[in-house]
Design a protein around this motif. Sequence first.
Motif, PDB file in Angstrom:
ATOM      1  N   GLU A 126       0.823  -1.230   0.000  1.00  0.00           N
ATOM      2  CA  GLU A 126       0.000   0.000   0.000  1.00  0.00           C
ATOM      3  C   GLU A 126       0.847   1.266   0.000  1.00  0.00           C
ATOM      4  N   THR A 127       2.040   1.154   0.551  1.00  0.00           N
ATOM      5  CA  THR A 127       2.923   2.329   0.640  1.00  0.00           C
ATOM      6  C   THR A 127       3.449   2.763  -0.729  1.00  0.00           C
ATOM      7  N   ARG A 128       3.109   2.014  -1.783  1.00  0.00           N
ATOM      8  CA  ARG A 128       3.482   2.460  -3.124  1.00  0.00           C
ATOM      9  C   ARG A 128       2.459   3.432  -3.712  1.00  0.00           C
ATOM     10  N   PHE A 129       1.384   3.738  -2.962  1.00  0.00           N
ATOM     11  CA  PHE A 129       0.339   4.608  -3.524  1.00  0.00           C
ATOM     12  C   PHE A 129       0.259   5.963  -2.843  1.00  0.00           C
ATOM     13  N   ASP A 130      -0.086   6.950  -3.637  1.00  0.00           N
ATOM     14  CA  ASP A 130      -0.378   8.287  -3.143  1.00  0.00           C
ATOM     15  C   ASP A 130      -1.647   8.198  -2.279  1.00  0.00           C
ATOM     16  N   PRO A 131      -1.798   9.077  -1.270  1.00  0.00           N
ATOM     17  CA  PRO A 131      -3.011   9.024  -0.450  1.00  0.00           C
ATOM     18  C   PRO A 131      -4.280   9.064  -1.307  1.00  0.00           C
ATOM     19  N   VAL A 132      -5.203   8.174  -0.982  1.00  0.00           N
ATOM     20  CA  VAL A 132      -6.427   8.023  -1.787  1.00  0.00           C
ATOM     21  C   VAL A 132      -7.357   9.225  -1.584  1.00  0.00           C
ATOM     22  N   THR A 133      -7.937   9.694  -2.680  1.00  0.00           N
ATOM     23  CA  THR A 133      -8.932  10.765  -2.594  1.00  0.00           C
ATOM     24  C   THR A 133     -10.236  10.312  -3.253  1.00  0.00           C
ATOM     25  N   VAL A 134     -11.324  10.902  -2.802  1.00  0.00           N
ATOM     26  CA  VAL A 134     -12.634  10.722  -3.440  1.00  0.00           C
ATOM     27  C   VAL A 134     -13.045  12.099  -3.940  1.00  0.00           C
ATOM     28  N   THR A 135     -13.606  12.141  -5.151  1.00  0.00           N
ATOM     29  CA  THR A 135     -13.941  13.426  -5.777  1.00  0.00           C
ATOM     30  C   THR A 135     -15.369  13.407  -6.306  1.00  0.00           C
ATOM     31  N   ARG A 136     -16.048  14.511  -6.109  1.00  0.00           N
ATOM     32  CA  ARG A 136     -17.373  14.688  -6.721  1.00  0.00           C
ATOM     33  C   ARG A 136     -17.334  15.899  -7.658  1.00  0.00           C
ATOM     34  N   TYR A 137     -17.865  15.709  -8.853  1.00  0.00           N
ATOM     35  CA  TYR A 137     -18.053  16.823  -9.785  1.00  0.00           C
ATOM     36  C   TYR A 137     -19.549  16.949 -10.016  1.00  0.00           C
ATOM     37  N   SER A 138     -20.105  18.105  -9.698  1.00  0.00           N
ATOM     38  CA  SER A 138     -21.512  18.363 -10.008  1.00  0.00           C
ATOM     39  C   SER A 138     -21.588  19.088 -11.355  1.00  0.00           C
ATOM     40  N   ALA A 139     -22.800  19.352 -11.816  1.00  0.00           N
ATOM     41  CA  ALA A 139     -22.966  19.971 -13.140  1.00  0.00           C
ATOM     42  C   ALA A 139     -22.093  21.219 -13.270  1.00  0.00           C
ATOM     43  N   GLY A 140     -21.353  21.312 -14.350  1.00  0.00           N
ATOM     44  CA  GLY A 140     -20.487  22.458 -14.618  1.00  0.00           C
ATOM     45  C   GLY A 140     -19.084  22.302 -14.048  1.00  0.00           C
ATOM     46  N   GLN A 141     -18.873  21.304 -13.206  1.00  0.00           N
ATOM     47  CA  GLN A 141     -17.550  21.177 -12.563  1.00  0.00           C
ATOM     48  C   GLN A 141     -16.616  20.270 -13.362  1.00  0.00           C
ATOM     49  N   TYR A 142     -15.327  20.490 -13.194  1.00  0.00           N
ATOM     50  CA  TYR A 142     -14.335  19.815 -14.041  1.00  0.00           C
ATOM     51  C   TYR A 142     -12.972  19.809 -13.375  1.00  0.00           C
TER      52      TYR A 142
END
Length: 262
Positions: free
Chosen positions: A124-140
């Motif tokens: 697991e130490t080979r990975f960058d810290p995990v993130t969760v992302t939400r994009y709502s309408a218009g977001q990018y």
Amino acid sequence: MLLLLLALTSSAEALFANPLAALSDLVGPTDGPISQRRANFAVPSHPNLKALHDSPPVYQIPGFLNDEECDALVHAALERKFPRIPYGAKNKIFTGTKWAAHKQDPSVDQFLSYACEVFGGVPETRFDPVTVTRYSAGQYQAKHLDARLQHQIVRNKAYLATGGQRIAQLICYLQAPAAGGETRFFGPAFGGLAVPPKKGTALIFPTATLDGLADERYLHSGEPVIKGDKWIVGTWLMEAERTDGADVRKAIEELWKLEARS
Ligand SMILES: O=C(O)CCC(=O)C(=O)O
Ligand SMILES: [Fe+2]
């Protein structure tokens, strides 16, 4: 510490023999500065692995996460199991909402264990810290490279403690929007490749060579969502094992403090 986490989550010669398989015979096409070199990329493996593009490679894994696993990550974010990362608020490079999910919920450990398997059982130490992302309408997420360029890197102890270069991006779509939100590749070699988000499908592509040379062909974006919400979970395979776990934990504590104040 906040800055540390931002640095960890915003950008990107191994110290030891790299355990990953290399595509040593693959020669890249002729655009971009890396094209004169032999590709030397991390290669994922999975029974459902599909090549969306052969050279330069872009891979997809349908069914990487099942519906319950996708929903668990989305719900964990909505139930405030993860602190938010105030990333991109000022620069408009990213306009969605991002959470520091790393080690904050069992659903994240599950995702990470699959990520380890895909790259030949790396820790697991080979990975960058995990993130969760939400994009709502218009977001990018605007056009970007995940790997850091040579002039942005000082290959010192601190850099290598964070795993050095990001060598492959792994995202999994947790929820598809009703329209928009494709992951688009801009290098001419990809012929306009745009990947529509599909729940449970992982998208994997190299961002740099195994020894840390950024591949500038992999300019990509999360296109604006047109309708509905797009959710992803993501991480990067690093060129070396991270030894800064304590710093990551402290940075997440700082984000929690910030969250408590908001
Ligand atoms: O949202 C996407 O489709 C791409 C995300 C991405 O490239 C990133 O987070 O670095
Ligand atoms: Fe990216």
